[in-house]
Design an enzyme around this catalytic site. Structure first.
Site, PDB file in Angstrom:
ATOM      1  N   VAL A  59       0.861  -1.185   0.000  1.00  0.00           N
ATOM      2  CA  VAL A  59       0.000   0.000   0.000  1.00  0.00           C
ATOM      3  C   VAL A  59       0.895   1.232   0.000  1.00  0.00           C
ATOM      4  O   VAL A  59       1.780   1.361   0.847  1.00  0.00           O
ATOM      5  CB  VAL A  59      -0.922   0.022   1.239  1.00  0.00           C
ATOM      6  CG1 VAL A  59      -1.731   1.314   1.287  1.00  0.00           C
ATOM      7  CG2 VAL A  59      -1.850  -1.190   1.234  1.00  0.00           C
ATOM      8  N   ASP A 116      -8.779  12.612  -0.594  1.00  0.00           N
ATOM      9  CA  ASP A 116      -8.116  13.842  -0.202  1.00  0.00           C
ATOM     10  C   ASP A 116      -7.807  13.759   1.291  1.00  0.00           C
ATOM     11  O   ASP A 116      -8.702  13.878   2.128  1.00  0.00           O
ATOM     12  CB  ASP A 116      -9.024  15.037  -0.504  1.00  0.00           C
ATOM     13  CG  ASP A 116      -8.378  16.371  -0.158  1.00  0.00           C
ATOM     14  OD1 ASP A 116      -7.220  16.365   0.314  1.00  0.00           O
ATOM     15  OD2 ASP A 116      -9.030  17.408  -0.352  1.00  0.00           O
ATOM     16  N   ASP A 124     -13.882   8.057   3.597  1.00  0.00           N
ATOM     17  CA  ASP A 124     -12.702   7.681   2.809  1.00  0.00           C
ATOM     18  C   ASP A 124     -11.917   6.573   3.506  1.00  0.00           C
ATOM     19  O   ASP A 124     -11.464   5.613   2.872  1.00  0.00           O
ATOM     20  CB  ASP A 124     -11.798   8.896   2.592  1.00  0.00           C
ATOM     21  CG  ASP A 124     -12.365   9.872   1.578  1.00  0.00           C
ATOM     22  OD1 ASP A 124     -13.136   9.429   0.709  1.00  0.00           O
ATOM     23  OD2 ASP A 124     -12.032  11.071   1.650  1.00  0.00           O
ATOM     24  N   TYR A 210       5.662  22.458   9.266  1.00  0.00           N
ATOM     25  CA  TYR A 210       6.122  21.245   8.579  1.00  0.00           C
ATOM     26  C   TYR A 210       7.176  20.532   9.416  1.00  0.00           C
ATOM     27  O   TYR A 210       7.126  19.308   9.597  1.00  0.00           O
ATOM     28  CB  TYR A 210       6.690  21.606   7.209  1.00  0.00           C
ATOM     29  CG  TYR A 210       7.309  20.439   6.483  1.00  0.00           C
ATOM     30  CD1 TYR A 210       6.515  19.497   5.839  1.00  0.00           C
ATOM     31  CD2 TYR A 210       8.697  20.266   6.443  1.00  0.00           C
ATOM     32  CE1 TYR A 210       7.078  18.417   5.172  1.00  0.00           C
ATOM     33  CE2 TYR A 210       9.267  19.200   5.786  1.00  0.00           C
ATOM     34  CZ  TYR A 210       8.455  18.274   5.149  1.00  0.00           C
ATOM     35  OH  TYR A 210       9.024  17.204   4.500  1.00  0.00           O
ATOM     36  N   LYS A 214       6.903  16.651  11.001  1.00  0.00           N
ATOM     37  CA  LYS A 214       7.846  15.564  10.732  1.00  0.00           C
ATOM     38  C   LYS A 214       8.546  15.101  12.010  1.00  0.00           C
ATOM     39  O   LYS A 214       8.887  13.917  12.147  1.00  0.00           O
ATOM     40  CB  LYS A 214       8.869  16.007   9.680  1.00  0.00           C
ATOM     41  CG  LYS A 214       8.288  16.146   8.280  1.00  0.00           C
ATOM     42  CD  LYS A 214       7.795  14.804   7.755  1.00  0.00           C
ATOM     43  CE  LYS A 214       7.308  14.886   6.330  1.00  0.00           C
ATOM     44  NZ  LYS A 214       6.908  13.574   5.763  1.00  0.00           N
ATOM     45  N   VAL A 243      15.382  15.864  -2.209  1.00  0.00           N
ATOM     46  CA  VAL A 243      15.258  14.987  -3.371  1.00  0.00           C
ATOM     47  C   VAL A 243      14.567  15.819  -4.448  1.00  0.00           C
ATOM     48  O   VAL A 243      13.760  16.702  -4.139  1.00  0.00           O
ATOM     49  CB  VAL A 243      14.423  13.730  -3.039  1.00  0.00           C
ATOM     50  CG1 VAL A 243      14.318  12.805  -4.241  1.00  0.00           C
ATOM     51  CG2 VAL A 243      15.037  12.983  -1.853  1.00  0.00           C
TER      52      VAL A 243
END
EC number: 1.1.1.330
Length: 334
Positions: A59, A116, A124, A210, A214, A243
């Site tokens: 997955v 989403d 969902d 952000y 993380k 990246v």
């Protein structure tokens, strides 16, 4: 001369003790560096067949672009059927067709689910549960994520952007894992890969939300790894620097900035190896350029000190200034 005079007044037993401590510290650094090199360039990672025979399912979230797309392609190449999850159904259909055409001889199957993650809808996740409950899922790649559109001071961060980052990066990852992991535990085999970031390892001014999201994933993933130790399910947070993806907005590769194909290939080849992440359990920094950078920072300047944080701030202030100038130029052209 002065040093000799000082040392002559220091008891020999003290000098011997200090020399011993120094030798111990140096030896520790040397051993650590040798471990790093062995992990990066000599030792192979765990065979992915450990997590299921050919035809087992993987997955992948955030599968339509960048790293997620590359994980899907390379796992299909290794014989895994793929569940593709992302926001845009048309992109998922295109990728599913590409995989099935490319690996037609291997009878690779694909399933898609357009959702989403920012919406955080129970229906969902109910669809996801119904989709995977009957599948032998051996690998989960938690890749879905969002960053800021440009570096921005926290107090100026748009509320919608702040909410989406937390909902996608944190809530989405946790909810998907809570759906997929029980089956892995029941089958006594599985791999949960979660994409981390140097932004969560290094405090990052102007990407505060952000960076915090993380850092949360780092603590959560390591804790989950401890919980699932001994169940046959391996948990690994994958740390990366930059990246060449749409999220990073970087197009050119370099020694320290790989493309998605190279990064994913390295990650899948080094599962179970810490790389540069020697000081964090259930964590890997597999790409050699990122790993060397991490080792150097941890063993010289440190990670959370004011110098490193301020340098990070200066870098992102520069990125923000360039982004604002570009937006201004684009506005004048419109």
């Amino acid at each position: 001369m002065i040093l000799d005079t000082i040392l002559s007044h220091v008891p020999k037993v003290v000098l011997t003790g200090l020399a011993g401590i120094g030798a111990f510290i140096v030896a520790g650094k040397v051993i650590s560096y040798i471990r790093l090199l062995l992990s990066l360039f000599v030792l192979s990672g765990k065979n992915l067949r450990t997590y299921g025979k050919k035809g087992t399912w993987a997955v992948v979230t955030g599968a339509s672009d960048g790293l997620g797309k590359e994980y899907a392609i390379q796992l299909a190449q290794k014989g895994f059927n793929i569940v593709l999850i992302s926001r845009t159904e048309s992109k998922l259909q295109t990728l599913a067709s590409e995989i099935q055409t490319k690996y037609a001889g291997s009878n690779i199957q694909t399933k898609i689910l357009a959702m989403d993650f920012a919406a955080n809808r129970d229906e969902d996740y109910a669809k996801l549960k119904a989709l995977v409950d009957g599948l032998d899922v051996g690998i989960l790649v938690n890749n879905v994520g969002q960053s800021h559109s440009i570096p921005v001071p926290f107090i100026q961060t748009p509320k919608e952007e702040m909410r989406d980052i937390i909902t996608i990066n944190c809530i989405g990852t946790l909810r998907v894992t809570q759906i997929v992991a029980p089956g892995m535990v029941q089958r006594k085999r599985g791999l949960i890969l979660t994409m981390g970031s140097f932004g969560g390892w290094l405090p990052t001014p102007l990407l505060a939300t952000y960076s915090g999201s993380k850092a949360f994933l780092q603590q959560w993933s390591t804790s989950l790894g401890g919980e699932l130790e001994g169940t046959g399910v391996d948990v690994e947070l994958v740390l990366s620097y930059l990246v060449t993806t749409a999220m990073s907005k970087i197009r050119r590769t370099s020694l320290f900035i790989p493309n998605p194909r190279t990064f994913v290939k390295t990650t899948l080849a080094k599962v179970g190896r810490s790389g540069g992440a020697q000081k964090i359990a259930y964590t890997s920094t597999p790409f050699w350029g990122h790993a060397l950078m991490q080792w150097w920072l941890e063993n010289t300047l440190g990670v959370g000190g004011s110098f490193v944080v301020n340098q990070n701030k200066v870098m992102h202030q520069s990125i923000r200034a360039r982004a604002l100038k570009k937006a201004e130029r684009d506005a004048k052209k419109a």
